[in-house]
Design a protein around this motif. Structure first.
Motif, PDB file in Angstrom:
ATOM      1  N   ASP A 190       0.835  -1.200   0.000  1.00 18.27           N
ATOM      2  CA  ASP A 190       0.000   0.000   0.000  1.00 18.27           C
ATOM      3  C   ASP A 190       0.875   1.258   0.000  1.00 18.27           C
ATOM      4  OD1 ASP A 190      -2.300  -1.422  -0.067  1.00 18.27           O
ATOM      5  OD2 ASP A 190      -2.838  -1.143   2.042  1.00 18.27           O
ATOM      6  N   LYS A 196       2.175   1.905  -3.326  1.00 16.43           N
ATOM      7  CA  LYS A 196       1.117   2.422  -4.216  1.00 16.43           C
ATOM      8  C   LYS A 196       0.893   3.908  -3.975  1.00 16.43           C
ATOM      9  CE  LYS A 196      -1.636  -1.762  -4.618  1.00 16.43           C
ATOM     10  NZ  LYS A 196      -2.711  -2.483  -3.904  1.00 16.43           N
ATOM     11  N   LEU A 228      -7.335   3.686  -0.213  1.00 17.32           N
ATOM     12  CA  LEU A 228      -6.893   2.349   0.211  1.00 17.32           C
ATOM     13  C   LEU A 228      -7.379   1.993   1.621  1.00 17.32           C
ATOM     14  CD1 LEU A 228      -3.208   2.448  -1.134  1.00 17.32           C
ATOM     15  CD2 LEU A 228      -5.076   1.061  -2.045  1.00 17.32           C
TER      16      LEU A 228
END
Ligand code: ATP
Ligand code: DGY
Ligand code: MG
Length: 417
Positions: free
Chosen positions: A8, A11, A265
């Motif tokens: 994450d 990202k 997220l």
């Protein structure tokens, strides 16, 4: 769990950097410029110079009749029609910086009256766009720059000195180009987006005084000879009338995009500051303090959370190791949170190069220091020796993006689950 947090985090970093790539920013902001003449000369300087120039060329096409791009070694990505492309030394200027800058001025001096100048500016410009002031040699500039970079001085202080040693910084480029109109699009890598500091403000009035300059020399104990002292006493040009500046990107924007992605997220995002500028290892410790508070009491924001900051820290380099401010920040965070689970932290230079290394920064967690100890190495020695590149390499914690094409300072992201 750590694996997902790490994915994450990567990202979020990717998204944030991609969102501040220069192409869109250049194209959008070009629409705001009303050129009065029909020919444009383009000069693009800095780490993002090639991509900014390429985007401008795509947008303005043959209106740009000539141009020059001056970027860092390996940051040029090929030919652009009608443009001369130069690569030069960074963060310390070299003879190619001078050669390219001389050429730029020669081209501008020979332009006919139908031309206006489009000036694309990005961070790194100070080293790449350079012509020493009378009485100053390239050696002097290299020597003083290298002292300043290691002194702990921040970029505004460093550039206050650079401006006086140069024939093109601190508004002098605007004077050299007069009476041609200059439109400057600026990708900011200076906190607070100060136009007289970004790339040492070649087309912007210098706000610093002679007093400021000598205070900086004294504060950081910079060694200069009497010739340099004389040059530093000279005032910069005031009343620059032939320039217009537009800021087209900054770390604030990068942080906002990081927040957006974190939220998407599933993390509660919190923006701490876009102006972090303290000593890198202190910033790392401070982030660790915040992480501990968060884990213990869900404060200052409910978990899962993403605590985000932007800025540019400093390092007083005393050891002889290799590293950069983001690597040092991330590593000092790692030392403080050894063994703690469910947290991942990264500090990354949006330009993709942190210090004189091939890494963009570091991405660390509670296992980072354990990995170093398991190899029988002493984690603290790396930090003392400013050798955090090797420490992070030993613990598989280097973050490498390669040159990104943009340059809007550094971002720090802490994810806690
Ligand atoms: N071994 C080291 N450990 C930690 N930091 C270092 C080390 N060596 C150099 N540095 C830091 O790296 C900085 C230069 O790196 P970098 O190229 O990322 O700077 P930059 O600010 O992005 O450049 P520019 O402002 O010109 O775009 C110096 O300010 C110096 O303090
Ligand atoms: O080039 C420089 O001076 C720094 O990157 C700040 O813009
Ligand atoms: Mg950098």
């Amino acid at each position: 769990m750590i694996k997902i947090l790490k994915e994450d985090l990567k990202k979020i970093i990717d998204y944030s950097i991609n969102s501040v790539l220069p192409e869109n920013a250049v194209k959008e902001n070009l629409k705001k410029i009303e050129f009065k003449k029909n020919k444009v000369f383009l000069i693009s300087i800095g780490k993002a110079a090639w991509r900014m120039a390429n985007a401008a060329k795509e947008e303005l096409k043959d209106k740009i009749q000539k141009g020059i791009v001056i970027t860092k070694y390996d940051y040029g990505l090929g030919n652009i029609k009608n443009m001369e492309i130069y690569e030069a030394g960074h963060p310390i200027p070299d003879k190619n910086s001078l050669k390219a800058t001389k050429r730029a001025i020669e081209l501008i001096k020979n332009l006919d009256d139908d031309y206006e100048i489009l000036f694309l500016v990005s961070g790194g410009g100070s080293a790449l766009f350079e012509l020493p002031e009378n009485g100053v040699t390239l050696d002097d500039i290299q020597n003083i720059t290298s002292q300043l970079l290691k002194s702990g001085a921040d970029i505004e202080e460093i550039n206050a000195i650079r401006k006086r040693l140069s024939k093109v910084k601190g508004g002098k480029f605007a004077k050299l180009s007069y009476p041609k109109q200059i439109y400057a699009l600026v990708l900011s890598d200076v906190l607070g987006d100060k136009l007289d500091s970004i790339a040492s403000g070649p087309a912007y009035t210098d706000k610093t005084t002679t007093n400021d300059v000598f205070n900086i020399i004294k504060k950081y104990d910079i060694k200069i000879n009497t010739e340099i002292k004389k040059v530093l006493e000279k005032e910069r040009p005031k009343n620059i009338s032939n320039t217009k500046h537009i800021i087209i990107g900054s770390v604030k924007l990068a942080c906002e995009y990081a927040m957006q992605k974190a939220k998407e997220l599933g993390y509660n995002p919190l923006l701490l500051t876009t102006m972090l500028n303290c000593e890198a290892k202190e910033a790392g410790r401070f982030f660790a303090n915040i992480a501990k508070e968060e884990i213990k009491s869900n404060n200052p924001i409910k978990k899962p959370c993403a605590i985000i900051a932007g800025g540019e820290t400093v390092v007083m380099v005393k050891g002889n190791g290799i590293g950069g401010r983001n690597q040092e920040l991330a590593y000092s965070f790692a030392i403080e949170i050894e063994g703690i689970e469910n947290i991942v932290f990264a500090s990354v230079g949006t330009d993709g190069t942190d210090g004189p290394t091939d890494a963009a920064g570091g991405i660390v967690d509670g296992d980072t220091i354990k990995k170093i100890k398991n190899k029988g190495l002493d984690p603290l020695i790396f930090l003392e020796n400013n050798d955090t590149y090797n420490a992070l390499e030993e613990s598989e914690s280097l973050l490498k993006t390669g040159p990104t094409g943009t340059n809007v300072n550094d971002i720090m992201i802490l994810l806690i689950n």
